[in-house]
Design an enzyme around this catalytic site. Structure first.
Site, PDB file in Angstrom:
ATOM      1  N   ASP A  66     -11.587 -11.947   2.327  1.00  0.00           N
ATOM      2  CA  ASP A  66     -12.616 -12.946   2.642  1.00  0.00           C
ATOM      3  C   ASP A  66     -13.949 -12.508   2.049  1.00  0.00           C
ATOM      4  O   ASP A  66     -14.538 -11.516   2.496  1.00  0.00           O
ATOM      5  CB  ASP A  66     -12.739 -13.114   4.158  1.00  0.00           C
ATOM      6  CG  ASP A  66     -11.415 -13.513   4.789  1.00  0.00           C
ATOM      7  OD1 ASP A  66     -10.774 -14.442   4.264  1.00  0.00           O
ATOM      8  OD2 ASP A  66     -11.015 -12.893   5.791  1.00  0.00           O
ATOM      9  N   SER A  93      -6.501 -15.385   2.239  1.00  0.00           N
ATOM     10  CA  SER A  93      -7.798 -15.117   1.623  1.00  0.00           C
ATOM     11  C   SER A  93      -8.658 -16.366   1.597  1.00  0.00           C
ATOM     12  O   SER A  93      -8.152 -17.480   1.687  1.00  0.00           O
ATOM     13  CB  SER A  93      -7.631 -14.610   0.176  1.00  0.00           C
ATOM     14  OG  SER A  93      -7.034 -13.334   0.143  1.00  0.00           O
ATOM     15  N   SER A 135      -6.174 -10.516   4.719  1.00  0.00           N
ATOM     16  CA  SER A 135      -7.038 -11.574   4.207  1.00  0.00           C
ATOM     17  C   SER A 135      -8.185 -10.989   3.394  1.00  0.00           C
ATOM     18  O   SER A 135      -8.882 -10.083   3.842  1.00  0.00           O
ATOM     19  CB  SER A 135      -7.595 -12.401   5.374  1.00  0.00           C
ATOM     20  OG  SER A 135      -8.193 -13.582   4.912  1.00  0.00           O
TER      21      SER A 135
END
Length: 343
Positions: A274, A234, A272
């Site tokens: 983001d 992340s 992830s």
């Protein structure tokens, strides 16, 4: 455990700022009225903390700031995201922390805000708290963060230089095979007839192969050991500006902040989370969209440098069970930049 090397930032390596000059402190705090504070926990089993980005313009006299949100990949726990997206407004400081502590931190932030003068009769408030997973280096299931850490981060929030690397919400993060953490940068940029500042702060915890100024820096080659692997890839990005952008324009800027991840080598893995949040402390009429390209360019540069700084400034950390994330070797970085003719 920390690296024996004195940590340095990208500018200290002689890498240029690009099209726009860095701000005085090369930090998000170069945006007037924006402050940053940390609460950091380091022990044999814990490397974690809280980072607070505090726009001083918020308060009883100004209950919200225009804001925009961009989601590169939504595998995360960004408390308050939907209201920011819906209303284009930021009502509280932005706090960053560890994944499983995010809800306790959000509750503590809410309590802090309700205790402020002018909020005595508030019945709705949207705390904004982002996270990355520091479970590779910290006993994340213990959820050790709460009211005291939030208070420390908020109370110590200050203007000027920002502590980076293995501090606050970056105490236990891993990025691109190295120890990651908190990083920041800023640019002075023309917007219409004015010169404005755009600043970025990141919490890096993602995989891929690091690139600095276009030069590959594979972790397995620089540290001569297996690279550290983040849990729950992340990255949280916070962008601030004093350009008087509206929420729609800030959302466009936040998208550019996400794009900058690829510049340092993020592989945008499936797991992830983001996110980029952009807010403005400016006042007055928003600039014309035709004047925004320099600001978008400056945002890309500031975020990319902040990401690199988060790694360059991080120190080696080790968990009692044996997991370790090593600080990037600065001599190796210098040698590769020199060989590529960058410095």
């Amino acid at each position: 455990m920390t690296s024996d090397e004195t940590r340095i930032r990208l500018a200290d390596l002689g890498v240029g700022a690009g099209a726009f000059a860095r701000g005085r402190h090369n930090a998000i705090t170069d945006v007037p009225g924006v402050r940053v504070g940390h609460a950091t926990v380091h022990s044999d089993r814990l490397h974690t903390g809280v980072t607070a980005i505090v726009p001083m313009a918020l308060g009883a006299g100004r209950r919200s700031l225009p804001a925009g949100l961009a989601v590169g990949n939504g595998y995360g726990k960004l408390v308050g995201a939907t209201q920011v997206e819906e209303l284009g407004a930021l009502e509280t400081p932005v706090l960053l922390t560890s994944t499983l502590s995010v809800f306790r931190v959000a509750d503590a932030l809410l309590g802090h805000m309700l205790d402020q003068p002018g909020y005595e009769h508030s019945t709705t408030l949207n705390p904004v708290v982002g996270e990355t997973n520091d479970g590779f280096l910290s006993d994340i299931r213990s959820r050790p963060l709460g009211v005291a850490h939030v208070k420390e981060a908020l109370d110590t929030a200050a203007a000027g230089p920002v502590e980076e690397g293995s501090v606050g919400a970056g105490a236990g993060t891993v990025a691109l095979g190295f120890k990651g953490g908190i990083g920041t940068s800023s640019r002075a940029v023309p917007v219409g007839d004015d010169t404005c500042t755009v600043g970025a702060l990141v919490q890096s915890n993602f995989s891929g192969t690091l690139s600095i100024a276009g030069v590959p820096m594979p972790a397995e080659e620089l540290i001569c050991a297996p690279p550290a692997e983040p849990i729950g890839n992340s990255c949280m990005i916070v962008v601030a500006t004093d350009a008087p952008l509206d929420a729609r324009q800030l959302t466009r800027g936040a998208r550019r902040a996400i794009f900058a991840l690829r510049g340092v080598g993020s592989d945008f893995s499936q797991g992830s989370g983001d996110y980029a949040i952009a807010f403005s402390v400016g006042t007055g009429m928003p600039p014309a969209d035709a004047d925004l390209s320099p600001l978008f360019h400056a945002t890309l540069d500031a975020v990319e440098e902040a990401l690199v700084n988060s790694i360059l400034m991080a120190t080696t950390q080790v968990h009692a069970d044996g997991n370790s994330a090593r600080a990037i070797p600065l001599d190796g970085v210098r040698a590769r930049l020199a060989a590529a003719g960058v410095v």
